[in-house]
Design a protein around this motif. Sequence first.
Motif, mmCIF file in Angstrom:
data_model
loop_
_atom_site.group_PDB
_atom_site.id
_atom_site.type_symbol
_atom_site.label_atom_id
_atom_site.label_comp_id
_atom_site.label_asym_id
_atom_site.label_seq_id
_atom_site.Cartn_x
_atom_site.Cartn_y
_atom_site.Cartn_z
ATOM 1 N N LYS A 34 -22.711 -100.828 -110.369
ATOM 2 C CA LYS A 34 -21.339 -101.350 -110.360
ATOM 3 C C LYS A 34 -20.443 -100.473 -109.497
ATOM 4 O O LYS A 34 -20.427 -99.251 -109.630
ATOM 5 C CB LYS A 34 -20.806 -101.397 -111.793
ATOM 6 C CG LYS A 34 -19.338 -101.812 -111.897
ATOM 7 C CD LYS A 34 -18.905 -101.890 -113.352
ATOM 8 C CE LYS A 34 -17.389 -101.953 -113.477
ATOM 9 N NZ LYS A 34 -16.804 -103.108 -112.789
ATOM 10 N N ASP A 61 -16.641 -100.741 -106.607
ATOM 11 C CA ASP A 61 -15.473 -101.527 -106.192
ATOM 12 C C ASP A 61 -15.851 -102.660 -105.237
ATOM 13 O O ASP A 61 -15.266 -103.746 -105.292
ATOM 14 C CB ASP A 61 -14.433 -100.618 -105.530
ATOM 15 C CG ASP A 61 -13.770 -99.674 -106.513
ATOM 16 O OD1 ASP A 61 -13.885 -99.915 -107.732
ATOM 17 O OD2 ASP A 61 -13.137 -98.690 -106.073
ATOM 18 N N ASP A 93 -17.474 -105.468 -107.143
ATOM 19 C CA ASP A 93 -16.462 -106.088 -108.000
ATOM 20 C C ASP A 93 -15.727 -107.221 -107.286
ATOM 21 O O ASP A 93 -15.207 -108.137 -107.927
ATOM 22 C CB ASP A 93 -15.423 -105.052 -108.449
ATOM 23 C CG ASP A 93 -15.939 -104.146 -109.551
ATOM 24 O OD1 ASP A 93 -17.048 -104.397 -110.075
ATOM 25 O OD2 ASP A 93 -15.241 -103.174 -109.892
ATOM 26 N N ASN A 141 -21.705 -105.428 -115.546
ATOM 27 C CA ASN A 141 -20.780 -104.388 -115.997
ATOM 28 C C ASN A 141 -21.487 -103.200 -116.633
ATOM 29 O O ASN A 141 -20.902 -102.144 -116.782
ATOM 30 C CB ASN A 141 -19.746 -104.969 -116.976
ATOM 31 C CG ASN A 141 -18.372 -105.067 -116.338
ATOM 32 O OD1 ASN A 141 -18.256 -105.023 -115.121
ATOM 33 N ND2 ASN A 141 -17.343 -105.196 -117.137
ATOM 34 N N PHE A 147 -19.305 -110.112 -115.686
ATOM 35 C CA PHE A 147 -18.380 -109.126 -115.128
ATOM 36 C C PHE A 147 -17.475 -108.506 -116.191
ATOM 37 O O PHE A 147 -16.670 -107.641 -115.867
ATOM 38 C CB PHE A 147 -17.490 -109.778 -114.062
ATOM 39 C CG PHE A 147 -18.231 -110.293 -112.874
ATOM 40 C CD1 PHE A 147 -18.746 -109.424 -111.921
ATOM 41 C CD2 PHE A 147 -18.438 -111.653 -112.716
ATOM 42 C CE1 PHE A 147 -19.438 -109.900 -110.829
ATOM 43 C CE2 PHE A 147 -19.129 -112.143 -111.613
ATOM 44 C CZ PHE A 147 -19.631 -111.266 -110.669
#
Length: 255
Positions: A95, A97, A100, A90, A74
């Motif tokens: 990728k 939100d 994440d 990453n 990450f």
Amino acid sequence: LIFSHQEQVEGAKFLKKNGINIDNYVGLILRSPRYYFENKIIPFEKKSLRDSDLENFSLALKHLSKKKYKILNFGNKDISQKNEDLIMYNNSSEKNDFYDIFLPYHCSFMISSGLGLDFIPTLNRKKRFLVNFSELFAFWIIDGDVELMIPKKFKKLDTQKFIPYSEVLNLNLSNYNYIEDLNNKGYDCIPNTPEEIFGAIEEIEHFYRENKYLNNDMDFLNEKFRRIYFNRFGYKIKKTKICNSFLKINQNLIN
């Protein structure tokens, strides 16, 4: 956190696409100076004491692969590592939100150098462990939920010798943000070696799997460090331990 059915389906799709079992992957997050530079927070890359080099994790990643884990990265975008079980999230075009949060939340455990994102697994009662940890003054912050860690080392530039952690704490060397400022004071902060990281990850994986420490024969040094910390800050470390393997090869730093 509660994810909707659609969110769970979406998260499962990413994991399946990358050959990841939701019950058996490790989160890895290492800080890099590139983040602040690429996002125009600072005008140039300025190396922080908190930065880590993914290259030093090669032995540890091989160990996790042998234990049948996938490793979801990450943080640091270094792509020099050749490990089919290391997924550079990453660097992925997927990728976003949602991932994440969803992906760190469900990892088996998190290996971090100390960043905000590593708190997400704790919301799901998952453990986080620290390597390349530089902020030694902040043990009182990590003491609540970090059971195992290894710290960076500090050395005096004029002698090129490592200095004990009692001196690091008394001189407030771990409070500096940037290597450049620390160098100007005559000191440097040195990342953990591949061998130190491997030893730590071996202990961390064992602790995760067996819920007990791999070895405790260096506990007397952990107690000594706790006294050093208490004498400097008045806080008694209750839970966090420095990995046995690190203490074995760095005994001279605990004084």
